[in-house]
Design a protein around this motif. Structure first.
Motif, PDB file in Angstrom:
ATOM      1  N   MET A 119     131.865  75.286  38.500  1.00  0.00           N
ATOM      2  CA  MET A 119     131.049  76.164  37.681  1.00  0.00           C
ATOM      3  C   MET A 119     131.013  77.570  38.280  1.00  0.00           C
ATOM      4  O   MET A 119     130.868  77.730  39.479  1.00  0.00           O
ATOM      5  N   GLU A 120     131.155  78.558  37.415  1.00  0.00           N
ATOM      6  CA  GLU A 120     131.055  79.932  37.873  1.00  0.00           C
ATOM      7  C   GLU A 120     129.589  80.243  38.168  1.00  0.00           C
ATOM      8  O   GLU A 120     128.717  79.873  37.415  1.00  0.00           O
ATOM      9  N   ALA A 121     129.364  80.906  39.266  1.00  0.00           N
ATOM     10  CA  ALA A 121     128.032  81.392  39.655  1.00  0.00           C
ATOM     11  C   ALA A 121     126.949  80.315  39.582  1.00  0.00           C
ATOM     12  O   ALA A 121     125.964  80.466  38.864  1.00  0.00           O
ATOM     13  N   PRO A 122     127.094  79.209  40.315  1.00  0.00           N
ATOM     14  CA  PRO A 122     126.089  78.145  40.234  1.00  0.00           C
ATOM     15  C   PRO A 122     124.700  78.608  40.676  1.00  0.00           C
ATOM     16  O   PRO A 122     123.697  78.135  40.132  1.00  0.00           O
ATOM     17  N   LEU A 123     124.630  79.542  41.620  1.00  0.00           N
ATOM     18  CA  LEU A 123     123.324  80.037  42.053  1.00  0.00           C
ATOM     19  C   LEU A 123     122.631  80.800  40.928  1.00  0.00           C
ATOM     20  O   LEU A 123     121.430  80.641  40.707  1.00  0.00           O
ATOM     21  N   ARG A 124     123.396  81.598  40.177  1.00  0.00           N
ATOM     22  CA  ARG A 124     122.826  82.334  39.039  1.00  0.00           C
ATOM     23  C   ARG A 124     122.308  81.365  37.987  1.00  0.00           C
ATOM     24  O   ARG A 124     121.206  81.517  37.456  1.00  0.00           O
ATOM     25  N   VAL A 125     123.092  80.331  37.692  1.00  0.00           N
ATOM     26  CA  VAL A 125     122.702  79.344  36.681  1.00  0.00           C
ATOM     27  C   VAL A 125     121.469  78.576  37.155  1.00  0.00           C
ATOM     28  O   VAL A 125     120.518  78.364  36.386  1.00  0.00           O
ATOM     29  N   ALA A 126     121.452  78.155  38.419  1.00  0.00           N
ATOM     30  CA  ALA A 126     120.306  77.423  38.949  1.00  0.00           C
ATOM     31  C   ALA A 126     119.049  78.291  38.962  1.00  0.00           C
ATOM     32  O   ALA A 126     117.965  77.831  38.593  1.00  0.00           O
ATOM     33  N   THR A 127     119.192  79.551  39.363  1.00  0.00           N
ATOM     34  CA  THR A 127     118.050  80.474  39.371  1.00  0.00           C
ATOM     35  C   THR A 127     117.504  80.636  37.957  1.00  0.00           C
ATOM     36  O   THR A 127     116.286  80.602  37.741  1.00  0.00           O
ATOM     37  N   GLY A 128     118.401  80.806  37.003  1.00  0.00           N
ATOM     38  CA  GLY A 128     117.967  80.927  35.606  1.00  0.00           C
ATOM     39  C   GLY A 128     117.257  79.675  35.124  1.00  0.00           C
ATOM     40  O   GLY A 128     116.244  79.759  34.423  1.00  0.00           O
ATOM     41  N   GLY A 129     117.773  78.522  35.503  1.00  0.00           N
ATOM     42  CA  GLY A 129     117.139  77.261  35.112  1.00  0.00           C
ATOM     43  C   GLY A 129     115.739  77.128  35.684  1.00  0.00           C
ATOM     44  O   GLY A 129     114.807  76.702  34.993  1.00  0.00           O
ATOM     45  N   VAL A 130     115.588  77.500  36.945  1.00  0.00           N
ATOM     46  CA  VAL A 130     114.264  77.434  37.577  1.00  0.00           C
ATOM     47  C   VAL A 130     113.303  78.409  36.900  1.00  0.00           C
ATOM     48  O   VAL A 130     112.152  78.058  36.594  1.00  0.00           O
ATOM     49  N   LEU A 131     113.751  79.634  36.647  1.00  0.00           N
ATOM     50  CA  LEU A 131     112.888  80.611  35.965  1.00  0.00           C
ATOM     51  C   LEU A 131     112.453  80.108  34.594  1.00  0.00           C
ATOM     52  O   LEU A 131     111.269  80.185  34.232  1.00  0.00           O
ATOM     53  N   ALA A 132     113.407  79.586  33.815  1.00  0.00           N
ATOM     54  CA  ALA A 132     113.088  79.097  32.474  1.00  0.00           C
ATOM     55  C   ALA A 132     112.150  77.891  32.542  1.00  0.00           C
ATOM     56  O   ALA A 132     111.200  77.781  31.746  1.00  0.00           O
ATOM     57  N   ALA A 133     112.383  76.988  33.489  1.00  0.00           N
ATOM     58  CA  ALA A 133     111.542  75.796  33.607  1.00  0.00           C
ATOM     59  C   ALA A 133     110.116  76.159  34.032  1.00  0.00           C
ATOM     60  O   ALA A 133     109.145  75.655  33.451  1.00  0.00           O
ATOM     61  N   VAL A 134     109.988  77.023  35.031  1.00  0.00           N
ATOM     62  CA  VAL A 134     108.646  77.414  35.494  1.00  0.00           C
ATOM     63  C   VAL A 134     107.899  78.158  34.388  1.00  0.00           C
ATOM     64  O   VAL A 134     106.714  77.895  34.135  1.00  0.00           O
ATOM     65  N   ALA A 135     108.582  79.053  33.714  1.00  0.00           N
ATOM     66  CA  ALA A 135     107.935  79.772  32.608  1.00  0.00           C
ATOM     67  C   ALA A 135     107.481  78.797  31.525  1.00  0.00           C
ATOM     68  O   ALA A 135     106.382  78.937  30.978  1.00  0.00           O
ATOM     69  N   SER A 136     108.294  77.790  31.237  1.00  0.00           N
ATOM     70  CA  SER A 136     107.947  76.805  30.206  1.00  0.00           C
ATOM     71  C   SER A 136     106.705  76.010  30.570  1.00  0.00           C
ATOM     72  O   SER A 136     105.805  75.832  29.738  1.00  0.00           O
ATOM     73  N   VAL A 137     106.634  75.505  31.810  1.00  0.00           N
ATOM     74  CA  VAL A 137     105.454  74.714  32.179  1.00  0.00           C
ATOM     75  C   VAL A 137     104.210  75.596  32.282  1.00  0.00           C
ATOM     76  O   VAL A 137     103.104  75.128  32.018  1.00  0.00           O
ATOM     77  N   CYS A 138     104.392  76.864  32.632  1.00  0.00           N
ATOM     78  CA  CYS A 138     103.242  77.780  32.653  1.00  0.00           C
ATOM     79  C   CYS A 138     102.737  78.042  31.237  1.00  0.00           C
ATOM     80  O   CYS A 138     101.520  78.055  30.995  1.00  0.00           O
ATOM     81  N   LEU A 139     103.644  78.239  30.305  1.00  0.00           N
ATOM     82  CA  LEU A 139     103.237  78.410  28.898  1.00  0.00           C
ATOM     83  C   LEU A 139     102.559  77.149  28.375  1.00  0.00           C
ATOM     84  O   LEU A 139     101.557  77.226  27.646  1.00  0.00           O
ATOM     85  N   LEU A 140     103.084  75.998  28.756  1.00  0.00           N
ATOM     86  CA  LEU A 140     102.475  74.724  28.356  1.00  0.00           C
ATOM     87  C   LEU A 140     101.065  74.625  28.924  1.00  0.00           C
ATOM     88  O   LEU A 140     100.131  74.205  28.232  1.00  0.00           O
ATOM     89  N   HIS A 141     100.901  75.030  30.172  1.00  0.00           N
ATOM     90  CA  HIS A 141      99.570  74.997  30.798  1.00  0.00           C
ATOM     91  C   HIS A 141      98.595  75.896  30.034  1.00  0.00           C
ATOM     92  O   HIS A 141      97.463  75.484  29.754  1.00  0.00           O
ATOM     93  N   LEU A 142      99.023  77.089  29.703  1.00  0.00           N
ATOM     94  CA  LEU A 142      98.155  78.011  28.969  1.00  0.00           C
ATOM     95  C   LEU A 142      97.853  77.504  27.565  1.00  0.00           C
ATOM     96  O   LEU A 142      96.732  77.644  27.076  1.00  0.00           O
ATOM     97  N   ALA A 143      98.852  76.889  26.929  1.00  0.00           N
ATOM     98  CA  ALA A 143      98.678  76.410  25.553  1.00  0.00           C
ATOM     99  C   ALA A 143      97.735  75.218  25.458  1.00  0.00           C
ATOM    100  O   ALA A 143      97.171  74.955  24.399  1.00  0.00           O
ATOM    101  N   THR A 144      97.551  74.507  26.562  1.00  0.00           N
ATOM    102  CA  THR A 144      96.680  73.330  26.538  1.00  0.00           C
ATOM    103  C   THR A 144      95.301  73.613  27.111  1.00  0.00           C
ATOM    104  O   THR A 144      94.592  72.697  27.517  1.00  0.00           O
ATOM    105  N   GLY A 145      94.907  74.864  27.162  1.00  0.00           N
ATOM    106  CA  GLY A 145      93.554  75.211  27.570  1.00  0.00           C
ATOM    107  C   GLY A 145      93.380  75.512  29.038  1.00  0.00           C
ATOM    108  O   GLY A 145      92.258  75.622  29.508  1.00  0.00           O
ATOM    109  N   SER A 146      94.452  75.614  29.784  1.00  0.00           N
ATOM    110  CA  SER A 146      94.416  75.972  31.205  1.00  0.00           C
ATOM    111  C   SER A 146      93.455  75.127  32.035  1.00  0.00           C
ATOM    112  O   SER A 146      92.494  75.631  32.616  1.00  0.00           O
ATOM    113  N   PRO A 147      93.707  73.801  32.106  1.00  0.00           N
ATOM    114  CA  PRO A 147      92.822  72.982  32.944  1.00  0.00           C
ATOM    115  C   PRO A 147      92.841  73.465  34.395  1.00  0.00           C
ATOM    116  O   PRO A 147      93.858  73.932  34.892  1.00  0.00           O
ATOM    117  N   GLU A 148      91.712  73.360  35.046  1.00  0.00           N
ATOM    118  CA  GLU A 148      91.552  73.851  36.420  1.00  0.00           C
ATOM    119  C   GLU A 148      92.143  72.876  37.427  1.00  0.00           C
ATOM    120  O   GLU A 148      92.140  71.665  37.217  1.00  0.00           O
TER     121      GLU A 148
END
Length: 168
Positions: A66-95
């Motif tokens: 795969m070309e640029a595996p670090l770039r692809v992995a970094t992008g995957g981590v960014l997209a995944a973290v952003a997704s779970v953060c949006l999910l957290h906010l969408a469900t009322g931000s439990p403490e």
């Protein structure tokens, strides 16, 4: 190489075991542990984890160089973290103080640890804007496209669609 094959097979097996744990009780204690770990970390987004692990394994199997595996992995981590953060906010931000069980139906520990402080500083609406932007940046990293390329492609597609509709 054998290392790539081993990694690919390990990801596929982990994806299958995770899927059996998340969607059924047929993987025994290993499946239960994977389900508990996945839902603790990423909350209800854990349902996507078996598919992502399997897809990553298949991708490595068929594209071992795969070309640029670090770039692809970094992008995957960014997209995944952003997704779970949006999910957290969408469900009322439990403490976090409510414990892991309260986070399982939201974005899990990762969603809470990242989203709660940002929402305190930027508000929920500001956090949504930031996390959507981070998620889009992650997708751009994974695809290797620039934002300009995407906008140009969308504009060309819309123009072609408009011309096609006009000619009918």
């Amino acid at each position: 190489s054998h290392a790539a094959d081993a990694g690919a097979i390990a990801l596929i097996v982990l994806g299958v075991l995770c899927g059996l744990g998340v969607f059924s009780d047929t993987a025994g204690p290993v499946g239960t542990a994977l389900d508990n770990g996945a839902t603790a970390l990423v909350g209800s987004a854990a349902v996507a984890l078996p598919f992502l692990l399997g897809a990553a394994g298949i991708l490595i199997l068929f594209r071992p160089k795969m070309e640029a595996p670090l770039r692809v992995a970094t992008g995957g981590v960014l997209a995944a973290v952003a997704s779970v953060c949006l999910l957290h906010l969408a469900t009322g931000s439990p403490e976090l103080a409510g414990g892991v069980d309260g986070l399982r139906d939201a974005g899990g520990l990762i969603g809470a640890v990242v989203a709660v402080p940002l929402a305190s500083a930027a508000g929920t609406a500001g956090s949504v804007v930031i996390f959507v932007s981070i998620g889009l940046l992650g997708l751009l990293f994974m695809s290797g496209l620039s934002l300009r390329d995407v906008i140009t492609g969308v504009a060309r597609g819309a123009t072609a669609l408009g011309h096609g509709a006009k000619n009918q």
